[in-house]
Scaffold this active site. Structure first.
Site, short mmCIF file in Angstrom:
data_model
loop_
_atom_site.label_atom_id
_atom_site.label_comp_id
_atom_site.label_asym_id
_atom_site.label_seq_id
_atom_site.Cartn_x
_atom_site.Cartn_y
_atom_site.Cartn_z
N ASN A 12 38.81 42.82 33.34
CA ASN A 12 39.79 43.79 33.25
C ASN A 12 40.90 43.66 32.59
O ASN A 12 41.61 42.76 32.64
CB ASN A 12 40.41 44.27 34.86
CG ASN A 12 41.40 45.33 34.78
OD1 ASN A 12 41.52 45.96 34.08
ND2 ASN A 12 42.07 45.12 36.10
N LYS A 14 43.21 45.46 31.65
CA LYS A 14 44.53 46.23 31.84
C LYS A 14 45.09 46.87 30.74
O LYS A 14 44.58 47.43 30.07
CB LYS A 14 45.62 45.11 32.62
CG LYS A 14 44.92 44.29 33.78
CD LYS A 14 45.89 43.35 34.32
CE LYS A 14 45.31 42.45 35.31
NZ LYS A 14 45.98 41.98 36.48
N HIS A 99 42.55 49.77 42.09
CA HIS A 99 43.04 48.36 41.66
C HIS A 99 44.40 48.12 42.29
O HIS A 99 45.23 49.31 42.22
CB HIS A 99 43.07 48.32 39.99
CG HIS A 99 43.56 46.76 39.68
ND1 HIS A 99 44.81 46.39 39.47
CD2 HIS A 99 42.85 45.92 39.21
CE1 HIS A 99 44.67 45.26 39.04
NE2 HIS A 99 43.41 44.81 39.14
N GLU A 101 47.22 47.31 40.81
CA GLU A 101 48.25 47.56 40.21
C GLU A 101 48.26 49.28 40.40
O GLU A 101 49.36 50.01 40.12
CB GLU A 101 48.11 47.35 38.73
CG GLU A 101 48.34 45.82 38.73
CD GLU A 101 47.49 45.17 37.61
OE1 GLU A 101 47.02 45.70 36.86
OE2 GLU A 101 47.48 43.65 37.81
N GLU A 171 40.36 41.73 46.06
CA GLU A 171 41.45 41.00 45.29
C GLU A 171 42.74 40.72 45.88
O GLU A 171 43.52 41.83 46.20
CB GLU A 171 41.86 41.95 43.96
CG GLU A 171 40.29 42.22 43.16
CD GLU A 171 40.78 42.39 41.61
OE1 GLU A 171 40.44 41.73 40.93
OE2 GLU A 171 41.52 43.37 41.21
N GLY A 177 47.24 37.83 38.67
CA GLY A 177 48.25 37.36 37.84
C GLY A 177 48.98 36.53 37.98
O GLY A 177 50.23 36.11 37.37
N SER A 217 43.45 35.45 39.71
CA SER A 217 43.66 34.34 38.99
C SER A 217 42.30 33.46 38.99
O SER A 217 42.40 31.97 38.83
CB SER A 217 44.65 33.51 39.97
OG SER A 217 45.91 34.14 39.70
C1 PEP Z 1 42.78 41.89 38.08
O1 PEP Z 1 43.44 42.49 37.22
O2 PEP Z 1 41.87 42.41 38.68
C2 PEP Z 1 42.88 40.22 38.22
C3 PEP Z 1 42.35 39.80 39.11
O3 PEP Z 1 43.80 39.67 37.35
P1 PEP Z 1 44.09 38.05 37.14
O4 PEP Z 1 42.87 37.55 37.10
O5 PEP Z 1 45.05 38.09 35.89
O6 PEP Z 1 44.71 37.75 38.50
#
Ligand code: PEP
Length: 254
Positions: A12, A14, A99, A101, A171, A177, A217
């Site tokens: 992803n 973003k 998601h 965000e 998630e 992040g 992460s």
């Molecule tokens: C994500 O955007 O779905 C995500 C898991 O981000 P990150 O891997 O940067 O934590």
């Protein structure tokens, strides 16, 4: 379309990688990532880079593309939004829905995720429903209740037949992040909980076949351990999917 084969390695991006950077990314990624038939690789580029991604992967049918968000209406006066029909026409196979965000930066509600999943399924695409708790909810011991509240209204609306096209991504918000990854034990416990909910609703044959991805992460050096956990059927990767070499390592893990 049915859900992609497991494990699913998804990136992803973003709001990163415009069209020029997308072409550069794929030139490097495709040079180091060979096609494999024992897994799926999926990218969710920004909508404005979708055409560049599609052009770059033209010779690689093993790589699928998705969009990061859609609106449920078919078209009209909805400035800034994309319809599922447009996503399908552009070559998307999957759509991220809910998601964290979208939920926590843009205020998307669970009712809206239900409508989006419905629109995605009606268009014949695969929704990747993201669920996950915030850190204060986990500290209060409410992580399963939160995930259940995000998941249940969606699966209530998705028929047994349609469930073959469903993908879930767990998630935890506190892991996205932040560099703080869920322990294999914590990820495993939540994936088991989600699997049980799916199997109770759809029966084992269908419920056990729905891919449940872990996101938060994931990096090249922790992907294999997470993928070895029962009921972790793939990874959804944010930051580490922006680097072609690192993401190629993640795609080869497990
Ligand atoms: C994500 O955007 O779905 C995500 C898991 O981000 P990150 O891997 O940067 O934590």
């Amino acid at each position: 379309m049915s859900a992609p084969i497991r494990p699913v390695m998804a990136g992803n991006w973003k709001m990163n990688h415009g069209p020029t950077e997308t072409a550069r990314f794929f030139a490097e990624f495709l040079a180091v990532s060979r096609p494999r038939d024992d897994r799926s690789v999926v990218f969710f580029p920004p909508a404005i880079s979708f055409a560049a991604a599609r052009e770059a992967i033209a010779g690689r049918p093993d790589i699928l593309l998705g969009v990061q968000n859609v609106y449920w209406e078919a078209g009209g006066a909805f400035t800034g939004e994309l319809s599922v029909g447009m996503a399908a026409d552009a070559g998307a196979s999957l759509v991220l829905v809910g998601h964290s965000e979208r939920r926590w930066v843009f205020g998307e509600t669970t009712e809206e995720t239900v409508r989006k999943v419905r629109a995605v399924l009606d268009a014949g695409l695969v929704p990747v429903l993201c669920v996950g708790e915030k850190i204060e909810e986990r500290r209060a011991g409410r992580e399963q209740a939160v995930v259940e509240a995000q998941l249940a209204p969606v699966i209530e609306d998705v028929s047994l037949d349609e469930a073959r096209s469903l993908v879930i991504a767990y998630e935890p918000v506190w892991a996205i992040g932040t560099g703080v990854v869920a322990t294999p034990a914590d990820a495993g416990a939540m994936h088991r909980f989600i699997r049980r909910a799916l199997a109770e609703h759809y029966g084992h044959e269908t419920g056990d076949a729905i891919p449940i991805l872990y996101g938060g992460s994931v990096k090249p050096d922790n992907a294999a351990e997470l993928l070895s956990v029962d009921d972790v059927d793939g990874v959804l990767v944010g930051g580490a999917s922006l680097d072609p070499h690192g993401f190629a390592r993640i795609c080869a893990a497990g």
